[in-house]
Motif scaffolding. Structure first.
Motif, PDB file in Angstrom:
ATOM      1  N   LYS A  39       0.781  -1.451   0.026  1.00 22.57           N
ATOM      2  CA  LYS A  39      -0.081   0.106  -0.045  1.00 22.57           C
ATOM      3  C   LYS A  39       1.157   1.118  -0.115  1.00 22.57           C
ATOM      4  O   LYS A  39       1.928   1.205   0.585  1.00 22.57           O
ATOM      5  CB  LYS A  39      -1.038  -0.047   1.068  1.00 22.57           C
ATOM      6  N   GLN A  40       0.227   2.137  -0.978  1.00 21.48           N
ATOM      7  CA  GLN A  40       1.177   3.826  -0.931  1.00 21.48           C
ATOM      8  C   GLN A  40       0.217   4.706  -0.559  1.00 21.48           C
ATOM      9  O   GLN A  40      -1.084   4.863  -0.962  1.00 21.48           O
ATOM     10  CB  GLN A  40       1.573   3.666  -2.266  1.00 21.48           C
ATOM     11  N   VAL A  41       1.225   5.196   0.702  1.00 18.94           N
ATOM     12  CA  VAL A  41       0.417   6.391   1.747  1.00 18.94           C
ATOM     13  C   VAL A  41       1.974   7.940   1.249  1.00 18.94           C
ATOM     14  O   VAL A  41       2.434   7.720   0.794  1.00 18.94           O
ATOM     15  CB  VAL A  41       0.158   6.945   3.075  1.00 18.94           C
ATOM     16  N   TYR A  42       1.129   9.066   0.921  1.00 16.23           N
ATOM     17  CA  TYR A  42       1.114   9.891   0.944  1.00 16.23           C
ATOM     18  C   TYR A  42       0.811  11.110   1.916  1.00 16.23           C
ATOM     19  O   TYR A  42      -0.940  11.443   2.171  1.00 16.23           O
ATOM     20  CB  TYR A  42       0.897  11.238  -0.447  1.00 16.23           C
ATOM     21  N   ILE A  43       1.702  11.684   2.804  1.00 18.59           N
ATOM     22  CA  ILE A  43       1.476  13.106   3.866  1.00 18.59           C
ATOM     23  C   ILE A  43       1.925  14.234   2.937  1.00 18.59           C
ATOM     24  O   ILE A  43       2.648  14.838   3.284  1.00 18.59           O
ATOM     25  CB  ILE A  43       2.618  12.676   5.154  1.00 18.59           C
ATOM     26  N   ALA A  44       0.739  14.787   2.911  1.00 13.67           N
ATOM     27  CA  ALA A  44      -0.262  15.688   2.830  1.00 13.67           C
ATOM     28  C   ALA A  44       0.953  16.918   3.428  1.00 13.67           C
ATOM     29  O   ALA A  44       0.544  16.548   4.407  1.00 13.67           O
ATOM     30  CB  ALA A  44      -0.613  16.252   1.954  1.00 13.67           C
ATOM     31  N   ASN A  45       1.580  17.868   2.821  1.00 13.69           N
ATOM     32  CA  ASN A  45       1.853  19.099   3.356  1.00 13.69           C
ATOM     33  C   ASN A  45       1.238  19.534   4.304  1.00 13.69           C
ATOM     34  O   ASN A  45      -0.085  20.026   3.831  1.00 13.69           O
ATOM     35  CB  ASN A  45       2.694  19.863   2.521  1.00 13.69           C
ATOM     36  N   ILE A  46       1.119  20.655   5.369  1.00 14.22           N
ATOM     37  CA  ILE A  46       0.726  20.932   6.066  1.00 14.22           C
ATOM     38  C   ILE A  46      -0.093  22.419   5.080  1.00 14.22           C
ATOM     39  O   ILE A  46      -0.697  22.638   5.102  1.00 14.22           O
ATOM     40  CB  ILE A  46       0.727  20.725   7.385  1.00 14.22           C
ATOM     41  N   MET A  47       1.346  23.286   5.072  1.00 15.61           N
ATOM     42  CA  MET A  47       1.092  24.182   4.577  1.00 15.61           C
ATOM     43  C   MET A  47       1.543  24.111   2.859  1.00 15.61           C
ATOM     44  O   MET A  47       2.203  23.415   2.990  1.00 15.61           O
ATOM     45  CB  MET A  47       2.247  25.531   5.096  1.00 15.61           C
ATOM     46  N   THR A  48       1.587  24.840   2.166  1.00 14.51           N
ATOM     47  CA  THR A  48       2.079  25.575   1.083  1.00 14.51           C
ATOM     48  C   THR A  48       3.670  25.924   1.080  1.00 14.51           C
ATOM     49  O   THR A  48       3.981  26.447   2.031  1.00 14.51           O
ATOM     50  CB  THR A  48       1.635  26.269  -0.205  1.00 14.51           C
ATOM     51  N   GLN A  49       4.298  25.762  -0.221  1.00 15.04           N
ATOM     52  CA  GLN A  49       5.302  26.017  -0.499  1.00 15.04           C
ATOM     53  C   GLN A  49       5.818  27.555  -0.818  1.00 15.04           C
ATOM     54  O   GLN A  49       5.145  27.117  -2.565  1.00 15.04           O
ATOM     55  CB  GLN A  49       6.792  25.175  -0.761  1.00 15.04           C
ATOM     56  N   LYS A  50       6.514  28.259  -0.429  1.00 17.95           N
ATOM     57  CA  LYS A  50       6.454  29.301  -1.208  1.00 17.95           C
ATOM     58  C   LYS A  50       6.890  29.363  -2.978  1.00 17.95           C
ATOM     59  O   LYS A  50       8.043  28.801  -3.532  1.00 17.95           O
ATOM     60  CB  LYS A  50       7.596  30.265  -0.311  1.00 17.95           C
ATOM     61  N   GLY A  51       6.418  29.571  -3.784  1.00 19.42           N
ATOM     62  CA  GLY A  51       6.905  29.107  -5.461  1.00 19.42           C
ATOM     63  C   GLY A  51       5.932  28.136  -5.834  1.00 19.42           C
ATOM     64  O   GLY A  51       5.317  28.060  -6.641  1.00 19.42           O
ATOM     65  N   GLU A  52       6.714  26.952  -5.295  1.00 21.55           N
ATOM     66  CA  GLU A  52       6.532  26.052  -5.972  1.00 21.55           C
ATOM     67  C   GLU A  52       5.624  25.496  -6.397  1.00 21.55           C
ATOM     68  O   GLU A  52       4.876  24.496  -6.633  1.00 21.55           O
ATOM     69  CB  GLU A  52       7.600  24.790  -5.303  1.00 21.55           C
ATOM     70  N   THR A  53       4.293  25.681  -4.997  1.00 25.80           N
ATOM     71  CA  THR A  53       3.002  24.784  -4.664  1.00 25.80           C
ATOM     72  C   THR A  53       1.850  25.401  -3.841  1.00 25.80           C
ATOM     73  O   THR A  53       1.289  25.797  -3.476  1.00 25.80           O
ATOM     74  CB  THR A  53       2.872  23.608  -3.165  1.00 25.80           C
ATOM     75  N   ASP A  54       2.193  27.248  -4.666  1.00 27.65           N
ATOM     76  CA  ASP A  54       1.352  28.132  -4.175  1.00 27.65           C
ATOM     77  C   ASP A  54       0.087  28.335  -4.114  1.00 27.65           C
ATOM     78  O   ASP A  54      -0.382  26.932  -5.833  1.00 27.65           O
ATOM     79  CB  ASP A  54       1.818  29.228  -5.093  1.00 27.65           C
ATOM     80  N   SER A  55      -0.425  27.978  -3.654  1.00 32.13           N
ATOM     81  CA  SER A  55      -2.370  27.122  -3.888  1.00 32.13           C
ATOM     82  C   SER A  55      -2.874  26.690  -4.131  1.00 32.13           C
ATOM     83  O   SER A  55      -4.203  26.043  -4.305  1.00 32.13           O
ATOM     84  CB  SER A  55      -3.182  28.807  -4.850  1.00 32.13           C
ATOM     85  N   TYR A  56      -1.767  25.269  -3.542  1.00 34.41           N
ATOM     86  CA  TYR A  56      -2.156  23.548  -3.941  1.00 34.41           C
ATOM     87  C   TYR A  56      -2.921  23.100  -2.900  1.00 34.41           C
ATOM     88  O   TYR A  56      -3.125  23.392  -2.180  1.00 34.41           O
ATOM     89  CB  TYR A  56      -0.909  22.997  -3.742  1.00 34.41           C
ATOM     90  N   THR A  57      -3.995  22.594  -3.150  1.00 33.47           N
ATOM     91  CA  THR A  57      -4.627  21.590  -2.462  1.00 33.47           C
ATOM     92  C   THR A  57      -3.839  20.758  -2.714  1.00 33.47           C
ATOM     93  O   THR A  57      -3.139  20.216  -2.808  1.00 33.47           O
ATOM     94  CB  THR A  57      -5.777  21.337  -2.619  1.00 33.47           C
TER      95      THR A  57
END
Length: 321
Positions: free
Chosen positions: A215-233
Protein backbone atom coordinates in the motif's frame (compact mmCIF):
# COMPACT_ATOMS: atom_id res chain seq x y z
CA UNK A 1 4.45 -10.71 11.58
CA UNK A 2 6.29 -7.38 11.87
CA UNK A 3 5.11 -4.92 9.24
CA UNK A 4 7.72 -3.59 6.80
CA UNK A 5 7.39 0.17 6.28
CA UNK A 6 9.46 2.14 3.76
CA UNK A 7 9.60 5.92 4.03
CA UNK A 8 10.75 8.02 1.07
CA UNK A 9 11.83 11.66 1.25
CA UNK A 10 14.49 13.95 2.72
CA UNK A 11 16.22 14.53 6.00
CA UNK A 12 14.04 17.34 7.34
CA UNK A 13 10.50 15.98 7.07
CA UNK A 14 11.00 12.23 7.62
CA UNK A 15 12.56 12.42 11.13
CA UNK A 16 9.35 13.94 12.53
CA UNK A 17 7.56 10.66 11.74
CA UNK A 18 10.49 8.28 12.17
CA UNK A 19 11.18 9.15 15.82
CA UNK A 20 7.75 8.01 17.09
CA UNK A 21 7.44 5.24 14.48
CA UNK A 22 10.47 3.32 15.79
CA UNK A 23 8.67 3.02 19.12
CA UNK A 24 6.24 0.63 17.38
CA UNK A 25 6.90 -2.97 16.38
CA UNK A 26 7.75 -2.23 12.74
CA UNK A 27 10.63 -3.00 10.38
CA UNK A 28 11.44 0.52 9.18
CA UNK A 29 13.49 1.57 6.15
CA UNK A 30 14.20 5.13 5.01
CA UNK A 31 15.14 5.84 1.38
CA UNK A 32 16.80 9.23 1.13
CA UNK A 33 17.41 11.70 -1.70
CA UNK A 34 20.97 12.29 -2.96
CA UNK A 35 20.35 15.51 -4.89
CA UNK A 36 21.06 18.02 -2.10
CA UNK A 37 23.70 20.53 -3.24
CA UNK A 38 23.52 23.17 -0.52
CA UNK A 39 25.54 23.87 2.65
CA UNK A 40 27.92 21.31 4.11
CA UNK A 41 26.40 18.49 2.04
CA UNK A 42 26.95 20.36 -1.21
CA UNK A 43 30.56 21.21 -0.36
CA UNK A 44 31.41 17.61 0.52
CA UNK A 45 29.66 16.36 -2.59
CA UNK A 46 31.76 18.65 -4.77
CA UNK A 47 35.12 18.22 -3.04
CA UNK A 48 35.04 14.56 -1.98
CA UNK A 49 32.71 13.33 -4.75
CA UNK A 50 30.32 11.47 -2.47
CA UNK A 51 26.57 11.59 -2.18
CA UNK A 52 25.44 14.54 -0.01
CA UNK A 53 25.47 13.21 3.57
CA UNK A 54 23.23 15.67 5.43
CA UNK A 55 19.87 13.96 4.93
CA UNK A 56 21.37 10.57 5.74
CA UNK A 57 22.87 12.02 8.92
CA UNK A 58 19.52 13.36 10.09
CA UNK A 59 17.75 10.06 9.39
CA UNK A 60 20.40 8.06 11.26
CA UNK A 61 19.96 10.29 14.31
CA UNK A 62 16.16 10.01 14.12
CA UNK A 63 16.41 6.19 14.12
CA UNK A 64 19.09 6.04 16.81
CA UNK A 65 18.57 4.56 20.25
CA UNK A 66 22.15 5.46 21.20
CA UNK A 67 23.69 7.77 23.77
CA UNK A 68 22.40 11.35 23.52
CA UNK A 69 25.87 12.84 24.03
CA UNK A 70 27.13 10.89 21.01
CA UNK A 71 24.14 12.05 18.95
CA UNK A 72 24.78 15.68 19.95
CA UNK A 73 28.39 15.31 18.78
CA UNK A 74 27.24 13.68 15.52
CA UNK A 75 24.90 16.61 14.87
CA UNK A 76 27.34 19.33 16.01
CA UNK A 77 27.94 21.96 13.34
CA UNK A 78 31.15 24.04 13.45
CA UNK A 79 30.66 27.77 13.91
CA UNK A 80 30.97 30.17 11.00
CA UNK A 81 34.17 31.71 12.41
CA UNK A 82 35.97 28.35 12.27
CA UNK A 83 37.08 29.15 8.71
CA UNK A 84 37.93 25.82 7.06
CA UNK A 85 35.35 23.77 9.02
CA UNK A 86 32.66 26.45 9.01
CA UNK A 87 29.12 25.08 8.83
CA UNK A 88 30.23 21.44 8.48
CA UNK A 89 28.42 18.94 10.72
CA UNK A 90 30.61 16.34 12.42
CA UNK A 91 28.33 13.56 11.16
CA UNK A 92 28.75 14.72 7.56
CA UNK A 93 32.53 14.51 7.91
CA UNK A 94 32.29 11.04 9.45
CA UNK A 95 30.09 9.79 6.61
CA UNK A 96 32.57 11.22 4.08
CA UNK A 97 35.54 9.65 5.90
CA UNK A 98 33.95 6.20 6.21
CA UNK A 99 32.87 6.27 2.56
CA UNK A 100 36.46 6.97 1.55
CA UNK A 101 37.81 4.30 3.93
CA UNK A 102 35.42 1.55 2.84
CA UNK A 103 34.93 2.60 -0.78
CA UNK A 104 31.17 2.15 -0.46
CA UNK A 105 28.52 4.50 0.94
CA UNK A 106 26.29 1.59 1.99
CA UNK A 107 29.10 0.09 4.09
CA UNK A 108 29.79 3.52 5.62
CA UNK A 109 26.12 3.91 6.59
CA UNK A 110 25.99 0.35 7.95
CA UNK A 111 28.97 1.01 10.24
CA UNK A 112 27.50 4.27 11.51
CA UNK A 113 24.16 2.56 12.02
CA UNK A 114 25.95 0.06 14.27
CA UNK A 115 27.78 2.75 16.22
CA UNK A 116 24.60 4.79 16.70
CA UNK A 117 22.41 1.75 17.52
CA UNK A 118 19.74 2.62 15.00
CA UNK A 119 16.43 0.79 14.83
CA UNK A 120 15.83 0.37 11.14
CA UNK A 121 17.64 0.72 7.82
CA UNK A 122 18.81 3.76 5.86
CA UNK A 123 19.56 3.60 2.12
CA UNK A 124 20.45 6.40 -0.29
CA UNK A 125 18.21 6.26 -3.36
CA UNK A 126 21.39 5.96 -5.44
CA UNK A 127 25.07 5.54 -4.51
CA UNK A 128 26.18 8.44 -6.71
CA UNK A 129 25.49 12.18 -6.32
CA UNK A 130 22.70 13.34 -8.62
CA UNK A 131 21.77 16.78 -9.91
CA UNK A 132 18.14 17.83 -9.67
CA UNK A 133 16.68 19.63 -12.69
CA UNK A 134 13.31 21.36 -13.00
CA UNK A 135 11.16 22.94 -15.68
CA UNK A 136 8.92 25.75 -14.50
CA UNK A 137 5.37 26.22 -15.73
CA UNK A 138 6.62 29.28 -17.61
CA UNK A 139 9.13 27.14 -19.53
CA UNK A 140 12.30 28.09 -17.64
CA UNK A 141 14.88 25.42 -16.82
CA UNK A 142 16.55 25.32 -13.38
CA UNK A 143 19.49 23.22 -12.18
CA UNK A 144 20.38 22.21 -8.63
CA UNK A 145 18.17 21.73 -5.57
CA UNK A 146 19.36 24.92 -3.87
CA UNK A 147 18.76 27.01 -7.00
CA UNK A 148 15.34 25.45 -7.57
CA UNK A 149 14.28 26.18 -3.99
CA UNK A 150 15.64 29.74 -4.10
CA UNK A 151 13.87 30.53 -7.40
CA UNK A 152 10.39 30.27 -5.82
CA UNK A 153 8.95 29.38 -9.21
CA UNK A 154 5.84 27.37 -10.04
CA UNK A 155 7.23 24.04 -11.24
CA UNK A 156 5.92 21.68 -13.90
CA UNK A 157 8.18 18.70 -13.39
CA UNK A 158 11.61 17.59 -12.14
CA UNK A 159 14.19 14.98 -13.12
CA UNK A 160 17.70 13.95 -12.08
CA UNK A 161 20.95 13.63 -13.99
CA UNK A 162 24.30 12.18 -12.92
CA UNK A 163 26.93 14.48 -11.45
CA UNK A 164 29.47 13.12 -13.94
CA UNK A 165 28.46 13.56 -17.57
CA UNK A 166 27.96 10.30 -19.41
CA UNK A 167 27.56 8.26 -16.25
CA UNK A 168 24.52 6.00 -15.97
CA UNK A 169 22.21 6.51 -12.99
CA UNK A 170 21.94 3.33 -10.93
CA UNK A 171 19.41 3.07 -8.12
CA UNK A 172 20.61 1.47 -4.90
CA UNK A 173 19.73 -2.23 -5.11
CA UNK A 174 18.97 -2.17 -1.37
CA UNK A 175 16.39 0.57 -1.95
CA UNK A 176 14.72 -1.35 -4.76
CA UNK A 177 14.64 -4.55 -2.69
CA UNK A 178 13.10 -2.71 0.26
CA UNK A 179 10.35 -1.25 -1.94
CA UNK A 180 9.49 -4.62 -3.48
CA UNK A 181 9.40 -6.30 -0.05
CA UNK A 182 7.42 -3.57 1.76
CA UNK A 183 3.95 -3.77 3.27
CA UNK A 184 3.54 0.00 3.35
CA UNK A 185 5.36 2.77 1.45
CA UNK A 186 5.14 6.32 2.77
CA UNK A 187 6.02 9.49 0.86
CA UNK A 188 6.88 12.53 2.96
CA UNK A 189 6.26 14.71 4.75
CA UNK A 190 8.56 17.20 3.07
CA UNK A 191 9.04 19.43 0.08
CA UNK A 192 7.20 17.83 -2.84
CA UNK A 193 9.56 18.89 -5.62
CA UNK A 194 12.93 18.84 -3.83
CA UNK A 195 12.64 16.11 -1.18
CA UNK A 196 10.11 13.53 -2.41
CA UNK A 197 10.16 13.63 -6.21
CA UNK A 198 13.99 13.45 -6.55
CA UNK A 199 13.65 9.88 -5.23
CA UNK A 200 10.68 8.93 -7.38
CA UNK A 201 12.30 9.93 -10.69
CA UNK A 202 15.46 7.83 -10.21
CA UNK A 203 15.44 5.08 -12.88
CA UNK A 204 14.62 1.76 -11.26
CA UNK A 205 12.84 3.32 -8.30
CA UNK A 206 9.74 4.35 -10.25
CA UNK A 207 9.52 0.87 -11.79
CA UNK A 208 9.84 -0.77 -8.35
CA UNK A 209 7.07 1.48 -7.00
CA UNK A 210 4.86 0.42 -9.92
CA UNK A 211 5.62 -3.25 -9.30
CA UNK A 212 5.38 -3.50 -5.50
CA UNK A 213 2.30 -4.96 -3.84
CA UNK A 214 2.64 -2.55 -0.89
CA UNK A 215 0.00 0.00 0.00
CA UNK A 216 1.28 3.50 -0.76
CA UNK A 217 0.62 6.56 1.38
CA UNK A 218 1.27 10.26 0.79
CA UNK A 219 1.52 12.53 3.83
CA UNK A 220 0.24 15.85 2.49
CA UNK A 221 2.07 18.97 3.60
CA UNK A 222 0.29 21.18 6.13
CA UNK A 223 1.45 24.41 4.45
CA UNK A 224 2.17 25.31 0.83
CA UNK A 225 5.73 26.08 -0.28
CA UNK A 226 6.52 29.54 -1.62
CA UNK A 227 6.39 29.61 -5.39
CA UNK A 228 6.52 25.86 -5.91
CA UNK A 229 3.11 24.86 -4.56
CA UNK A 230 1.30 28.18 -4.01
CA UNK A 231 -2.47 27.56 -3.65
CA UNK A 232 -2.06 23.78 -4.14
CA UNK A 233 -4.76 21.63 -2.52
CA UNK A 234 -3.85 18.22 -1.07
CA UNK A 235 -5.32 16.68 -4.23
CA UNK A 236 -3.07 18.82 -6.44
CA UNK A 237 -0.01 17.69 -4.47
CA UNK A 238 -1.21 14.12 -5.04
CA UNK A 239 -1.71 14.70 -8.77
CA UNK A 240 1.90 15.91 -9.18
CA UNK A 241 3.21 12.89 -7.27
CA UNK A 242 1.15 10.42 -9.28
CA UNK A 243 2.23 12.09 -12.55
CA UNK A 244 5.88 11.63 -11.67
CA UNK A 245 5.16 8.03 -10.60
CA UNK A 246 3.67 7.38 -14.03
CA UNK A 247 0.46 5.91 -12.59
CA UNK A 248 -2.11 6.62 -9.86
CA UNK A 249 -0.27 4.54 -7.29
CA UNK A 250 -1.21 6.30 -4.04
CA UNK A 251 -3.81 4.46 -1.95
CA UNK A 252 -4.12 6.89 0.99
CA UNK A 253 -3.54 10.60 1.55
CA UNK A 254 -3.03 11.76 5.14
CA UNK A 255 -4.22 15.34 5.35
CA UNK A 256 -4.46 17.68 8.34
CA UNK A 257 -7.93 19.10 9.11
CA UNK A 258 -6.94 21.29 12.07
CA UNK A 259 -6.80 25.02 11.33
CA UNK A 260 -3.45 26.74 11.72
CA UNK A 261 -3.95 29.97 13.75
CA UNK A 262 -3.52 32.94 11.43
CA UNK A 263 -1.03 34.73 13.67
CA UNK A 264 1.06 31.74 14.84
CA UNK A 265 3.49 31.05 11.99
CA UNK A 266 6.51 33.37 11.88
CA UNK A 267 7.05 33.64 8.12
CA UNK A 268 10.12 35.83 8.56
CA UNK A 269 11.82 33.22 10.75
CA UNK A 270 11.17 30.44 8.25
CA UNK A 271 11.75 32.58 5.15
CA UNK A 272 8.53 31.27 3.73
CA UNK A 273 5.29 32.93 2.66
CA UNK A 274 2.78 30.11 2.72
CA UNK A 275 -0.86 29.24 3.29
CA UNK A 276 -2.52 26.23 4.78
CA UNK A 277 -3.09 23.42 2.28
CA UNK A 278 -6.80 23.15 1.44
CA UNK A 279 -8.46 19.73 1.44
CA UNK A 280 -10.17 18.31 -1.65
CA UNK A 281 -11.29 14.77 -0.70
CA UNK A 282 -13.43 14.34 -3.83
CA UNK A 283 -10.49 14.91 -6.19
CA UNK A 284 -8.43 12.53 -4.06
CA UNK A 285 -11.16 9.91 -4.43
CA UNK A 286 -11.24 10.45 -8.19
CA UNK A 287 -7.49 9.71 -8.25
CA UNK A 288 -8.20 6.30 -6.70
CA UNK A 289 -7.04 7.19 -3.19
CA UNK A 290 -8.73 7.51 0.19
CA UNK A 291 -8.42 10.74 2.15
CA UNK A 292 -7.63 10.23 5.84
CA UNK A 293 -8.41 13.63 7.30
CA UNK A 294 -7.51 14.17 10.96
CA UNK A 295 -5.90 16.59 13.37
CA UNK A 296 -2.23 15.98 12.54
CA UNK A 297 -1.14 19.48 13.58
CA UNK A 298 1.69 20.30 15.98
CA UNK A 299 2.33 24.00 16.63
CA UNK A 300 5.92 24.67 17.77
CA UNK A 301 8.89 26.92 17.09
CA UNK A 302 6.57 29.49 15.48
CA UNK A 303 5.73 26.99 12.76
CA UNK A 304 3.15 24.38 11.72
CA UNK A 305 4.42 20.79 11.72
CA UNK A 306 3.04 17.27 11.70
CA UNK A 307 2.33 15.60 15.03
CA UNK A 308 4.59 12.59 14.54
CA UNK A 309 2.87 10.43 17.15
CA UNK A 310 -0.56 10.84 15.55
CA UNK A 311 0.79 10.17 12.04
CA UNK A 312 2.75 7.13 13.23
CA UNK A 313 -0.37 5.67 14.87
CA UNK A 314 -2.31 5.96 11.59
CA UNK A 315 0.52 4.41 9.56
CA UNK A 316 0.74 1.44 11.90
CA UNK A 317 -3.04 1.00 11.74
CA UNK A 318 -2.87 0.86 7.94
CA UNK A 319 -0.45 -2.06 8.12
CA UNK A 320 -2.97 -3.92 10.26
CA UNK A 321 -5.88 -3.59 7.85
Amino acid sequence: MTAKIVMIGGGSGLPVIIRPLIQHDVDLTAIVTVADDGGSSGLLRDYVNIIPPGDIRNILVAMSEGDQELLDLFQYRFKTNDAFLAKHAVGNLLIAALTEMTGDISEAIARLAHYLKIKGHVFPVAKQPLILHAKTKSGQFLEGEAAITAAHQSLDHVWVEPNDEGEEIVASPEAIAAILDADLIVFGPGSLFTSILPNVVVPGIKEALQETKAKQVYIANIMTQKGETDSYTDAEHLAVLNRHLGQNLIDYVLTNDQEVPADFVDYQKWGEISKQVVQDPEKIRQAGAKSISKDFLALRDAGAFHDGDKVADVLVSLTEE
